[in-house]
Structure formats: structure tokens, C-alpha cells
Design an enzyme around this catalytic site. Sequence first.
Site, PDB file in Angstrom:
ATOM      1  N   LYS A  49      50.003  57.020  53.990  1.00  0.00           N
ATOM      2  CA  LYS A  49      49.613  56.118  52.885  1.00  0.00           C
ATOM      3  C   LYS A  49      48.780  56.842  51.840  1.00  0.00           C
ATOM      4  O   LYS A  49      49.009  56.709  50.652  1.00  0.00           O
ATOM      5  CB  LYS A  49      48.709  54.970  53.372  1.00  0.00           C
TER       6      LYS A  49
ATOM      7  N   ARG B  75      43.264  45.210  55.212  1.00  0.00           N
ATOM      8  CA  ARG B  75      43.627  45.595  56.569  1.00  0.00           C
ATOM      9  C   ARG B  75      43.614  44.393  57.507  1.00  0.00           C
ATOM     10  O   ARG B  75      43.928  44.539  58.685  1.00  0.00           O
ATOM     11  CB  ARG B  75      42.618  46.622  57.088  1.00  0.00           C
TER      12      ARG B  75
ATOM     13  N   ARG C 248      46.042  66.771  62.077  1.00  0.00           N
ATOM     14  CA  ARG C 248      45.390  66.475  60.806  1.00  0.00           C
ATOM     15  C   ARG C 248      44.017  67.154  60.727  1.00  0.00           C
ATOM     16  O   ARG C 248      43.278  67.173  61.703  1.00  0.00           O
ATOM     17  CB  ARG C 248      45.236  64.953  60.693  1.00  0.00           C
TER      18      ARG C 248
HETATM   19  P1  AMP Z   1      41.260  55.283  56.644  1.00  0.00           P
HETATM   20  O1  AMP Z   1      40.750  56.510  56.010  1.00  0.00           O
HETATM   21  O2  AMP Z   1      41.894  54.321  55.650  1.00  0.00           O
HETATM   22  O3  AMP Z   1      42.170  55.533  57.817  1.00  0.00           O
HETATM   23  O4  AMP Z   1      39.988  54.502  57.213  1.00  0.00           O
HETATM   24  C1  AMP Z   1      39.135  55.068  58.190  1.00  0.00           C
HETATM   25  C2  AMP Z   1      38.313  53.979  58.864  1.00  0.00           C
HETATM   26  O5  AMP Z   1      37.523  53.302  57.882  1.00  0.00           O
HETATM   27  C3  AMP Z   1      39.120  52.878  59.533  1.00  0.00           C
HETATM   28  O6  AMP Z   1      39.545  53.245  60.829  1.00  0.00           O
HETATM   29  C4  AMP Z   1      38.106  51.740  59.538  1.00  0.00           C
HETATM   30  O7  AMP Z   1      37.116  51.932  60.540  1.00  0.00           O
HETATM   31  C5  AMP Z   1      37.422  51.921  58.205  1.00  0.00           C
HETATM   32  N1  AMP Z   1      38.122  51.142  57.141  1.00  0.00           N
HETATM   33  C6  AMP Z   1      38.793  51.632  56.066  1.00  0.00           C
HETATM   34  N2  AMP Z   1      39.305  50.639  55.326  1.00  0.00           N
HETATM   35  C7  AMP Z   1      38.942  49.477  55.935  1.00  0.00           C
HETATM   36  C8  AMP Z   1      39.189  48.105  55.676  1.00  0.00           C
HETATM   37  N3  AMP Z   1      39.919  47.696  54.619  1.00  0.00           N
HETATM   38  N4  AMP Z   1      38.659  47.200  56.531  1.00  0.00           N
HETATM   39  C9  AMP Z   1      37.920  47.577  57.585  1.00  0.00           C
HETATM   40  N5  AMP Z   1      37.692  48.848  57.919  1.00  0.00           N
HETATM   41  C10 AMP Z   1      38.192  49.808  57.105  1.00  0.00           C
END
Ligand code: AMP
Length: 214
Positions: free
Chosen positions: A13, A88, A127
Site C-alpha cells: 500500500k 483501518r 522488509r
Molecule cells: P503501518 O505503517 O500503516 O503498517 O502502521 C503501523 C502501525 O501503526 C499499525 O500496526 C498500527 O499499530 C498503527 N496504525 C497505523 N494506522 C492506524 C490506524 N488507522 N488505526 C489504528 N492504528 C494504526
Amino acid sequence: MKIIMLGAPGAGKGTQAIKIAEKYGIPHISTGDIFRANIKNGTELGKKAKEYMDKGALVPDELTCDLVVDRIHQDDCAKGFVLDGFPRTIPQAEALEKALAKDNEKMDYAIDIEVPDESIVKRMSGRRACVNCGATYHIVSAPPKVEGICDHCGGKLTTRDDDKPETVQKRLTVYHEQTQPLIDFYKKTGILHSVDGTKQLDEVFAEVVKILGE
Ligand code: AMP
């Protein structure tokens, strides 16, 4: 052009969102990046978010929704934006809908990048992220020019705490339980498009461009 990127953690993404932002000249808004920047800067929000992120859990909606709603009201979002990692949960999607409806607006596209769980686990183990600027790499599919060093800023590359295998499994479970229902949510709204995320990065992007237009 207001776009949501959907897909499991590690589906690609973020990479596609960055390419979309570049091509269409709109900001890339990643809630994960916003939380990581807050953690790095030692803010209160960062401290709270870290507790959840390190466990592979979602940061509570009340810490997340207002942050995004404020961000999409900034001037650079006037022509649109691409959301990466938000919404999310269904309540987050509803909060977003409500905030946009106040200005008579709505999201235009939800693009789901489909990748099976087995491939996700394999991908995440390779990664790497820069400790300094957060840029991401993959030891096989997108390696840095010099092993272990960030191409952009020369920072050291490491495995993010939440990319460790046990946390990845937890994040996938959380994805299926809390985030996947958004696919039906946006199917009903009529803005859902799916692309095969197992293909090469550029082929996936070509599919995305077919959806969004040249
Ligand atoms: P990402 O980099 O998008 O994979 O996000 C890393 C972590 O940030 C996720 O595993 C969640 O713990 C937190 N996070 C990111 N976006 C959200 C969201 N929209 N709602 C809740 N937690 C989030």
C-alpha cells in the site's frame, strides 16, 4: 482525487501510495508514518501509540480519527489526497465519511491491494526501514544501493519492531478481524477497486493507473 489504499500490512500500500501521490500531485498521508514520527520526537501521542504498535495492535480510534480529519483539512489537500493505513476500522471509515459530508464531499476511490497471507509473511521478513527517515526497502525486491544503508539519507536500515515475525502474525489477525470488513463497506459505497498485489511493483502501479486514469 481522494483515494484510500486498502490491503494487509505488507501488501505494498505504502509503495503504491507514494507513486500515486507523485503522479497525481496530491499528498500521501500515512497514519503509520505520522505515529512513527511522533514516537521519534517523543510526543505524548507517540508514547501512547507505541504501546499498541509494538504489540501489533491498532492504535485506538480516538487517537487516530481527529488526527486524520485535521490533516485532510490542510491547504495542500484541496485537490485531494491518498490515505495509506487509514481507515483501518469501520468506525474510522464512518468518522471519515462524516467529516467529508460536512463539506459535501466524499471519497472517490478505495483501492484494495490483494496479497495472500503466505506471501505477506515472506515479504515482511525481508522488509527493512531507515531508522532516520523511515524509507522502506526489501532485501530481495527493493534493496538499497549499499547493504544496510539508506539511499536517501545514509541512515542505518533495521527491521521495524512491528515487522518481527510474531508481530506480523498478530497484525494479520487484526487486519482480518478489523480492517477487511472495509472491503465490503466500500463495495457497498461503489468505490472499491481491487488489484493483484502479487505482481511486480510497476505492474501493480499500471493497474492502479488504469483505475485512476492517466
Ligand atoms: P503501518 O505503517 O500503516 O503498517 O502502521 C503501523 C502501525 O501503526 C499499525 O500496526 C498500527 O499499530 C498503527 N496504525 C497505523 N494506522 C492506524 C490506524 N488507522 N488505526 C489504528 N492504528 C494504526
